[in-house]
Design an enzyme around this catalytic site. Structure first.
Site, short mmCIF file in Angstrom:
data_model
loop_
_atom_site.label_atom_id
_atom_site.label_comp_id
_atom_site.label_asym_id
_atom_site.label_seq_id
_atom_site.Cartn_x
_atom_site.Cartn_y
_atom_site.Cartn_z
N CYS A 167 0.84 -1.19 0.00
CA CYS A 167 0.00 0.00 0.00
C CYS A 167 0.88 1.25 0.00
CB CYS A 167 -0.89 -0.02 1.24
SG CYS A 167 -1.89 1.46 1.48
N THR A 187 0.73 3.49 2.11
CA THR A 187 1.15 3.64 3.51
C THR A 187 2.47 2.94 3.76
OG1 THR A 187 -1.13 3.83 4.27
CG2 THR A 187 0.50 3.17 5.90
N HIS A 224 5.28 5.05 2.59
CA HIS A 224 5.57 6.11 3.56
C HIS A 224 6.45 5.58 4.69
CE1 HIS A 224 2.97 9.03 1.73
NE2 HIS A 224 1.87 8.33 1.93
N ASP A 283 -6.93 13.26 -12.41
CA ASP A 283 -5.62 12.96 -11.85
C ASP A 283 -4.55 13.56 -12.76
OD1 ASP A 283 -3.13 11.39 -11.03
OD2 ASP A 283 -4.62 10.50 -9.71
N ARG A 307 -2.30 6.82 -14.65
CA ARG A 307 -3.52 6.59 -13.88
C ARG A 307 -4.76 7.01 -14.65
NH1 ARG A 307 -1.89 8.25 -7.63
NH2 ARG A 307 -0.61 6.41 -7.24
N GLY A 327 -10.08 9.53 4.04
CA GLY A 327 -8.86 9.72 4.80
C GLY A 327 -8.47 11.17 5.01
N LEU A 328 -9.45 12.07 5.09
CA LEU A 328 -9.14 13.48 5.35
C LEU A 328 -8.76 13.66 6.81
CD1 LEU A 328 -9.13 16.44 4.36
CD2 LEU A 328 -11.51 16.57 5.13
#
Length: 302
Positions: free
Chosen positions: A42, A44, A47, A199, A204, A267-268
């Site tokens: 992912c 994430t 990161h 985008d 994408r 996910g804000l």
């Protein structure tokens, strides 16, 4: 069963990761031990590997990352009743507390105290992972393992799309990463009409077209506001699925949604939402004067 396993470990507060031999995790009375068959990467996880500002604030090494996977049940605690050895499973990796206001009012997906397996506790980039029984999902063995390993992001897309009415609605997806692309397919499957995919990444946008988006727009080059106005008779879209989590994308979302439309933001974070003034921050005056319903639909980890 062996006592040790191989795992991808984030050993310290620095970029990178290591493959290490570690102990197979112990499990409690209500836990399930799963032998991982396939794990997916992912954003994430990137990161965490790169150790950017988000990771530095959130991650506490040592940690085994990984929160998208499928596998086979090999053991479980004495109180587990819903699975048996050999079952093909995946899992919801957000572990809600069950006690906060959101959990007690049917909104556990935005639990105040959520713990994410693979982010806050050891995850699935290993030969074995421990999952609470309440978070286990049994799967049809006919599902290909590479598909079964990405049910977590697919679930995010399904939840965001279905957070409100979607059939016979015009839809814009801002941010066409994997979850945004999934959301295009979900929206199309449940009866959305015109779908705009937005985008800056050309690859994408091409994938969005393959997912049956009607228009794939580059906000750095295309006049998205004018195009949406033209294609919707000046109304704006009925539904925005905001998947980018970036201030510019969120401002654009507010600019192109119709009066009374819906914006679902995946996910804000609170810090992002405080920095946005949608009606005054755009460089162009919006053709739409929207009164919107906006809702954060998932705790953000990206």
């Amino acid at each position: 069963m062996p006592k040790t396993m191989l795992a991808v470990v984030k050993p310290e507060a620095a970029p990178g990761a290591e493959i290490r031999e570690v102990n197979i995790p112990s499990y409690g009375r209500t836990d399930v031990l799963v032998k991982v068959k396939v794990a997916s990467i992912c954003g994430t996880d990137l990161h965490i590997y790169e150790w950017d500002q988000w990771a530095q604030r959130r991650i506490h090494p040592p940690l085994i990352p990984g929160h998208e996977f499928c596998g086979e049940v090999v053991a479980f605690g004495d109180e587990v009743t819903s699975v048996k050895e050999g079952d093909f499973v995946s899992a919801e990796m957000h572990v809600a507390c069950g006690k906060c206001l959101q959990c007690r009012t049917g909104e556990a997906h935005i639990c105040q105290n959520v713990k994410i397996i693979g982010v806050d506790t050891n995850g699935a980039f290993a030969e074995y992972v421990v999952i609470p029984e309440s978070n286990i999902w049994k799967l049809d063995p006919a599902i290909p393992q590479e598909y079964a390993s990405i049910l977590d992001p697919l679930g995010n897309a399904v939840h965001t799309v279905l957070a409100g009415e979607i059939a016979a609605k015009t839809v814009a997806v801002t941010g066409c990463g994997p979850i945004g692309l999934f959301s295009i397919a979900v929206a199309r499957a449940v009866g959305a009409t015109t779908i705009f995919a937005i985008d800056v990444n050309e690859h994408r946008r091409k994938l969005a077209t393959k997912m049956n988006a009607d228009y794939a727009l580059d906000p750095s080059k295309d006049d998205v506001r004018a195009i949406v106005a033209e294609k919707t008779g000046g109304l704006g879209v009925d539904v925005i699925l905001e998947m980018a989590g970036q201030p510019d994308a969120i401002r654009l979302a507010f600019d192109i949604v119709r009066r009374g439309g819906r914006i679902s933001l995946l996910g804000l974070t609170r810090s992002r939402s405080r920095s946005i003034s949608p009606r005054t921050s755009s460089s162009k005056a919006s053709p739409f004067k929207a009164s919107t319903a906006a809702a954060c639909t998932r705790p953000g980890t990206r």
